[in-house]
Design an enzyme around this catalytic site. Sequence first.
Site, PDB file in Angstrom:
ATOM      1  CG  HIS A 373      -2.189  -0.938   1.351  1.00 39.91           C
ATOM      2  ND1 HIS A 373      -2.751  -1.278   2.394  1.00 39.91           N
ATOM      3  CD2 HIS A 373      -2.555  -1.816   0.226  1.00 39.91           C
ATOM      4  CE1 HIS A 373      -3.622  -2.166   2.147  1.00 39.91           C
ATOM      5  NE2 HIS A 373      -3.494  -2.433   0.678  1.00 39.91           N
ATOM      6  CD  GLU A 460      12.782   3.574   3.387  1.00 41.19           C
ATOM      7  OE1 GLU A 460      13.558   3.238   2.133  1.00 41.19           O
ATOM      8  OE2 GLU A 460      11.673   4.392   3.591  1.00 41.19           O
ATOM      9  CD  GLU A 466      14.866   3.353  -0.788  1.00 38.76           C
ATOM     10  OE1 GLU A 466      14.263   3.902  -0.257  1.00 38.76           O
ATOM     11  OE2 GLU A 466      15.450   2.133  -0.640  1.00 38.76           O
TER      12      GLU A 466
END
Length: 671
Positions: A373, A460, A466
């Site tokens: 989500h 996180e 990333e």
Amino acid sequence: MKQNLHLLFVAFILMSFYSCTPKTELSSPDGHIKVAFATEPDGKMVYRVAVNDTLLLDNSSLGFEAKDGIDLNQGFRVVKTTFTDKDETWTQPWGENKTNRNHYNEMAVFLKNDANIELTLRFRAFDDGIAFRYEYEVPGVDSLLVTDELTAFRFHEDGISWSIPASFETYELLYSEQKISEVKNANTPFTFKTPGGIYGSIHEAALYDFPEMTLKQDGGHALKSELASWPDGIKARKGNNFMTSWRTIQIAPAAVGLINSSLILNLNEPCKLETTDWIKPIKYVGVWWGMHLGVETWKMDDRHGATTANAKKYIDFAHDNNIEGVLFEGWNEGWESWGGMQNFDFTKPYADFDIDEIVRYAREKNVQIIGHHETGGNIPNYERQMEKAIKWYTEKGIHILKTGYAGAFPDGHSHHGQYGVNHYQKVVETAARYHMTLDAHEPIKDTGIRRTWPNMMTREGARGMEWNAWSEGNPPSHHEMLPFTRLLGGPMDYTPGTFDILFTQTKDSPKRQKWNDQDKGNSRVNTTLAKQLANWVILYSPLQMASDMIEHYEGHPAFQFFRDFDPDCDESKALAGEPGEFVVIVRKAKQNYFLGASTNEGPRTLLVSLDFLEKGKTYKAIVYADGEQADWKTNPTEYQITEQEVTARDTINIRMAAGGGQAISFMPLQK
């Protein structure tokens, strides 16, 4: 003689500080940490902390300020103090250590001021630090508008610190080493070292219905609390009685002692869930990394990542490689609206993502699906759909959810203010009702609530993998910072394990033709391959990801470490390390042990005792090491795999290249 005079001086100032009546001094169970409280002539409140009879914190302010003339910080007098202690052992369904000892002495200081405001300051002293919280009762009003927190941390001497700048929107910032006196502001955990060699970390525990605490410079080598605010500048909106999160200071004689501390967890309440057998650590892969590289997309187009065909390919890979779960991002309608106020639909898959078929196929292969989500920060839109969407997932057999908040919150709200804290907690409690576990990205920081709500498994809250895909990336020293800073709060979904370190396989793959359209600049992964393996151990998460696209693992001998790795550990111990320099951590999972070691930009060799192994057993050690010519800049992918038999009486030589690491699995031999 000089040392004796120093001790006499310290004893004198401590005695004068502790001279108030009734007694307001508290010691740790072993006596080496002392915290004392006092009121000044004007009724303002202060505390100080000593370690091994040496002052750590001088008189440091306490209290709050509120709007409308409500005085929460002065005119107080001590009414009474009470003392209690606890020594218990408790277990949790998962964690770095499934069994923890909670041993502390407690002092509750009951105060009242001229306005009949009652305050209980509750102090706890552990052998690994101290904590305190505020418990206010304010008569004659229905609500309070808190405008400031005065809590200070006034260091007796300047020292070294490791932290990220304070931000109420993100923790995805690089850590820096500074003198305490040079820190303008910082988020927590805020880790420090005194000139006398004491290590510590300032943080908070059990954060509910209150804004996060950051730190700002308060003159010299002192720091003061700075709370995240509402859009109108108010820090917290509370009723006429309220309790804060714990303000914590972990303390250790060595840096690894901070990692091995369970203080943050111990300050949280026991588990509130009726059952926890549905909560299980797992390993996973996912349709994710390709989107960050720009060769796949979240939205439905000719490069769409989350398709039915791609989903089945990832499920097959997981089934064949002892991996329990697969994550799919970009599966639902709404990604095409990215860049505005994102308006996702959390129960409408894209036309090329047949969720019922994918669920059926995953069940057939005994693989769990991790749902996703992404809210884009549109909290009202998410809260309108949240319960329905979670129920919809669980009815399909999806019981793990990754959430995301990559975008501004509406109406000027911050990610880390009281509004955000309450939203994140609402998700935790809603998920718990449906037996769903969580992995939160762009979250509120971890303050140990996983003890109370163990379905909140990982988050996180720092610069993760990333960043290597579309920026200069995380420097090698970042991975030696995280265990001593961010991870002191709790698990992190860093998503380690990228093997295509220079993105050469991605660029050369014929099916990745769009790569050349992407300007990646100097992006790459700034480690050796062996360090990527080590990070699966070092960067703890009960939901541990192999982050790369699966074609980069196919047939790769080093991937065997992840196949063998078990994230459901029973015991963990940091063996050696210094913030930003190196770290060695070992974790026991059932009968096996997994060790991860890593270093910063400098090469390093360490001699590590294997006395953590069970005595009387022989183990096969499979060592995944940097190659002889490995270097994170010039030769990051060279590695070597060796095997040897070892026992608890042995030591092992760990040689690491610059920016490198080493991973070792220890499996008992049947003899």
